[in-house]
Design a protein around this motif. Structure first.
Motif, PDB file in Angstrom:
ATOM      1  N   VAL A   1       4.429   7.296 -15.380  1.00  0.00           N
ATOM      2  CA  VAL A   1       4.656   7.981 -14.105  1.00  0.00           C
ATOM      3  C   VAL A   1       3.326   8.337 -13.450  1.00  0.00           C
ATOM      4  CG1 VAL A   1       5.610  10.061 -13.029  1.00  0.00           C
ATOM      5  CG2 VAL A   1       6.921   8.865 -14.791  1.00  0.00           C
ATOM      6  N   VAL A   2       2.388   8.851 -14.243  1.00  0.00           N
ATOM      7  CA  VAL A   2       1.073   9.214 -13.708  1.00  0.00           C
ATOM      8  C   VAL A   2       0.339   7.972 -13.207  1.00  0.00           C
ATOM      9  CG1 VAL A   2      -1.198  10.168 -14.293  1.00  0.00           C
ATOM     10  CG2 VAL A   2       0.884  11.302 -15.102  1.00  0.00           C
ATOM     11  N   ARG A   3       0.452   6.866 -13.948  1.00  0.00           N
ATOM     12  CA  ARG A   3      -0.201   5.616 -13.523  1.00  0.00           C
ATOM     13  C   ARG A   3       0.400   5.130 -12.198  1.00  0.00           C
ATOM     14  NH1 ARG A   3       0.753   2.908 -17.810  1.00  0.00           N
ATOM     15  NH2 ARG A   3      -1.159   3.698 -18.775  1.00  0.00           N
ATOM     16  N   ALA A   4       1.723   5.218 -12.087  1.00  0.00           N
ATOM     17  CA  ALA A   4       2.375   4.795 -10.849  1.00  0.00           C
ATOM     18  C   ALA A   4       1.942   5.676  -9.681  1.00  0.00           C
ATOM     19  CB  ALA A   4       3.894   4.832 -11.016  1.00  0.00           C
ATOM     20  N   PHE A   5       1.781   6.984  -9.940  1.00  0.00           N
ATOM     21  CA  PHE A   5       1.311   7.894  -8.898  1.00  0.00           C
ATOM     22  C   PHE A   5      -0.097   7.511  -8.456  1.00  0.00           C
ATOM     23  CE2 PHE A   5      -0.939  11.658  -7.457  1.00  0.00           C
ATOM     24  CZ  PHE A   5      -0.052  12.217  -6.559  1.00  0.00           C
ATOM     25  N   LYS A   6      -0.962   7.222  -9.416  1.00  0.00           N
ATOM     26  CA  LYS A   6      -2.335   6.811  -9.106  1.00  0.00           C
ATOM     27  C   LYS A   6      -2.335   5.570  -8.211  1.00  0.00           C
ATOM     28  CE  LYS A   6      -6.441   4.918 -11.485  1.00  0.00           C
ATOM     29  NZ  LYS A   6      -6.271   3.497 -11.115  1.00  0.00           N
ATOM     30  N   GLN A   7      -1.541   4.590  -8.579  1.00  0.00           N
ATOM     31  CA  GLN A   7      -1.510   3.339  -7.814  1.00  0.00           C
ATOM     32  C   GLN A   7      -0.958   3.567  -6.405  1.00  0.00           C
ATOM     33  OE1 GLN A   7       0.822   0.987 -10.529  1.00  0.00           O
ATOM     34  NE2 GLN A   7      -0.934   0.461 -11.827  1.00  0.00           N
ATOM     35  N   ALA A   8       0.090   4.374  -6.295  1.00  0.00           N
ATOM     36  CA  ALA A   8       0.675   4.650  -4.981  1.00  0.00           C
ATOM     37  C   ALA A   8      -0.292   5.462  -4.130  1.00  0.00           C
ATOM     38  CB  ALA A   8       1.994   5.407  -5.150  1.00  0.00           C
ATOM     39  N   TRP A   9      -1.022   6.372  -4.763  1.00  0.00           N
ATOM     40  CA  TRP A   9      -2.002   7.187  -4.026  1.00  0.00           C
ATOM     41  C   TRP A   9      -3.144   6.315  -3.512  1.00  0.00           C
ATOM     42  CZ3 TRP A   9      -5.391  11.544  -6.614  1.00  0.00           C
ATOM     43  CH2 TRP A   9      -6.087  12.234  -5.602  1.00  0.00           C
ATOM     44  N   GLU A  10      -3.638   5.440  -4.363  1.00  0.00           N
ATOM     45  CA  GLU A  10      -4.723   4.552  -3.945  1.00  0.00           C
ATOM     46  C   GLU A  10      -4.292   3.622  -2.816  1.00  0.00           C
ATOM     47  OE1 GLU A  10      -7.380   4.116  -8.038  1.00  0.00           O
ATOM     48  OE2 GLU A  10      -5.584   2.878  -7.784  1.00  0.00           O
ATOM     49  N   ALA A  11      -3.004   3.236  -2.853  1.00  0.00           N
ATOM     50  CA  ALA A  11      -2.476   2.362  -1.801  1.00  0.00           C
ATOM     51  C   ALA A  11      -2.035   3.145  -0.571  1.00  0.00           C
ATOM     52  CB  ALA A  11      -1.305   1.553  -2.350  1.00  0.00           C
ATOM     53  N   ARG A  12      -2.060   4.485  -0.678  1.00  0.00           N
ATOM     54  CA  ARG A  12      -1.600   5.374   0.400  1.00  0.00           C
ATOM     55  C   ARG A  12      -0.165   5.016   0.813  1.00  0.00           C
ATOM     56  NH1 ARG A  12      -6.595   6.107   4.549  1.00  0.00           N
ATOM     57  NH2 ARG A  12      -5.383   7.973   5.096  1.00  0.00           N
ATOM     58  N   ASP A  13       0.648   4.739  -0.212  1.00  0.00           N
ATOM     59  CA  ASP A  13       2.050   4.331  -0.015  1.00  0.00           C
ATOM     60  C   ASP A  13       2.926   5.585  -0.064  1.00  0.00           C
ATOM     61  OD1 ASP A  13       4.658   3.365  -0.202  1.00  0.00           O
ATOM     62  OD2 ASP A  13       4.077   1.645  -1.432  1.00  0.00           O
ATOM     63  N   ILE A  14       3.227   6.137   1.092  1.00  0.00           N
ATOM     64  CA  ILE A  14       3.980   7.396   1.150  1.00  0.00           C
ATOM     65  C   ILE A  14       5.359   7.253   0.530  1.00  0.00           C
ATOM     66  CG2 ILE A  14       5.073   9.055   2.707  1.00  0.00           C
ATOM     67  CD1 ILE A  14       2.698   8.812   4.537  1.00  0.00           C
ATOM     68  N   ASP A  15       6.047   6.149   0.812  1.00  0.00           N
ATOM     69  CA  ASP A  15       7.398   5.969   0.262  1.00  0.00           C
ATOM     70  C   ASP A  15       7.361   5.928  -1.265  1.00  0.00           C
ATOM     71  OD1 ASP A  15       8.534   5.939   2.765  1.00  0.00           O
ATOM     72  OD2 ASP A  15       8.468   3.752   2.961  1.00  0.00           O
ATOM     73  N   ALA A  16       6.369   5.236  -1.830  1.00  0.00           N
ATOM     74  CA  ALA A  16       6.265   5.162  -3.291  1.00  0.00           C
ATOM     75  C   ALA A  16       5.947   6.539  -3.866  1.00  0.00           C
ATOM     76  CB  ALA A  16       5.193   4.157  -3.688  1.00  0.00           C
ATOM     77  N   LEU A  17       5.087   7.282  -3.182  1.00  0.00           N
ATOM     78  CA  LEU A  17       4.756   8.629  -3.648  1.00  0.00           C
ATOM     79  C   LEU A  17       5.985   9.527  -3.629  1.00  0.00           C
ATOM     80  CD1 LEU A  17       1.306   9.156  -1.872  1.00  0.00           C
ATOM     81  CD2 LEU A  17       1.690   9.035  -4.344  1.00  0.00           C
ATOM     82  N   ILE A  18       6.740   9.473  -2.542  1.00  0.00           N
ATOM     83  CA  ILE A  18       7.956  10.289  -2.442  1.00  0.00           C
ATOM     84  C   ILE A  18       8.919   9.939  -3.569  1.00  0.00           C
ATOM     85  CG2 ILE A  18      10.014  10.747  -1.054  1.00  0.00           C
ATOM     86  CD1 ILE A  18       8.265  10.458   1.433  1.00  0.00           C
TER      87      ILE A  18
END
Length: 311
Positions: free
Chosen positions: A198-215
């Protein structure tokens, strides 16, 4: 020519060895009570200073030096917890406990600490994960001391009562109240590997600035809390709600020029560390339940990041 180090003129003093062997236990206790490794180390130093101000006769009269040291350290912590509330009312922004790295990730000691790492001083078990420490912060000083001594370190209530200055029955009530707080705040069991995913996925979504993935990775009522201590820029109040948290992080690019975002163990749990030119600028701890993040704690106060930064 050697100087005598004990009663055997040049032989090690077994009493001194026994006294010093309590250091790790005392540091473990004080860190859980205060949420600060720096303060915990100060408490241990003060505890030993009080021991050595006693005469040899007074020391010999103590049946259990380890119990004496624990009692003194606990009482010092109890006093500090009372004053800490006043200090934290003046603290700029939110106060988060000092994060600790894993043994393998300790990259720089405190001044005078030598090569000793915090894993040698503080056992990184469930009672030091950030979610647990944050709940402890909400307790009264007496409640916190009674709970930690009894439930974490297994001291009987009769001994806890002598330290806290209340009856065993009152201490039992204090620990029971603290236990309810812990149970109410504790999420369901989550495997470390699942937390890491989950933390890795958050890191990747944050780096991509993917709001939908972060939500999608955040619980609907997720919160993000930053601690800059007034020394660096940080949100003064917690960010609440999945969309608000997602947009907050998306608006703060993780991959700013020169910044690296790395997966690291924070207080025994998967977390993230941001570094700039080899210096740690932020340590993030996560509270994960299922496949969602409930809380994010980001420590940016450089005074709390010395354990993470190359000296």
């Amino acid at each position: 020519m050697t100087n005598p180090s004990g009663p055997g003129h040049g032989q090690p003093d077994p009493g001194l060895s026994a006294i010093m062997s309590e250091r790790r236990q005392l540091t473990n206790l004080a860190y859980r009570l205060l949420g600060s490794l720096a303060d915990a180390e100060d408490v241990v130093q003060e505890t030993y200073a009080r021991w050595y101000t006693m005469s040899p006769r007074q020391q010999e009269a103590i049946d259990s030096p380890g119990a004496w040291l624990t009692t003194v350290a606990s009482r010092i912590c109890l006093d500090l917890l009372g004053s800490a509330r006043a200090r934290r009312e003046r603290y700029v922004g939110e106060w988060i406990p000092e994060p600790l790295p894993d043994r393998a990730e300790w990259i720089g000691g405190r001044p005078g600490a030598g090569s000793e790492d915090p894993a040698d001083r503080v056992t990184l078990d469930e009672s030091v994960n950030m979610a647990f420490l944050v709940v402890l912060e909400a307790m009264t000083p007496a409640e916190r001391v009674a709970f930690v001594l009894h439930d974490v370190f297994r001291y009987p209530f009769a001994e806890v009562a002598e330290i806290v200055g209340r009856s065993p029955a009152a201490c039992r009530q204090l620990a029971s109240s603290a236990r309810r707080r812990i149970r109410a705040a504790r999420p369901g069991p989550v495997l470390v590997a699942q937390r890491a995913d989950v933390v890795r996925a958050f890191k990747q979504a944050w780096e991509a600035r993917d709001i939908d993935a972060l939500i999608g990775l955040l619980a609907p009522d997720a919160t993000a809390t930053g601690d800059g201590g007034g020394l660096v820029t940080a949100a003064l109040h917690p960010i609440e709600g999945a969309e608000q948290v997602a947009r907050f992080f998306a608006d703060r690019p993780a991959a700013a020029p020169g910044v690296t975002l790395e997966e690291r163990t924070v207080n025994g749990q998967p977390g993230l560390v941001a570094r700039l030119d080899g210096v740690t600028v932020s340590v993030m701890a996560f509270d994960v339940s299922g496949n969602r993040i409930n809380h994010i704690w980001a420590v940016l106060n450089p005074d709390k990041l010395r354990s993470w930064t190359t000296g």
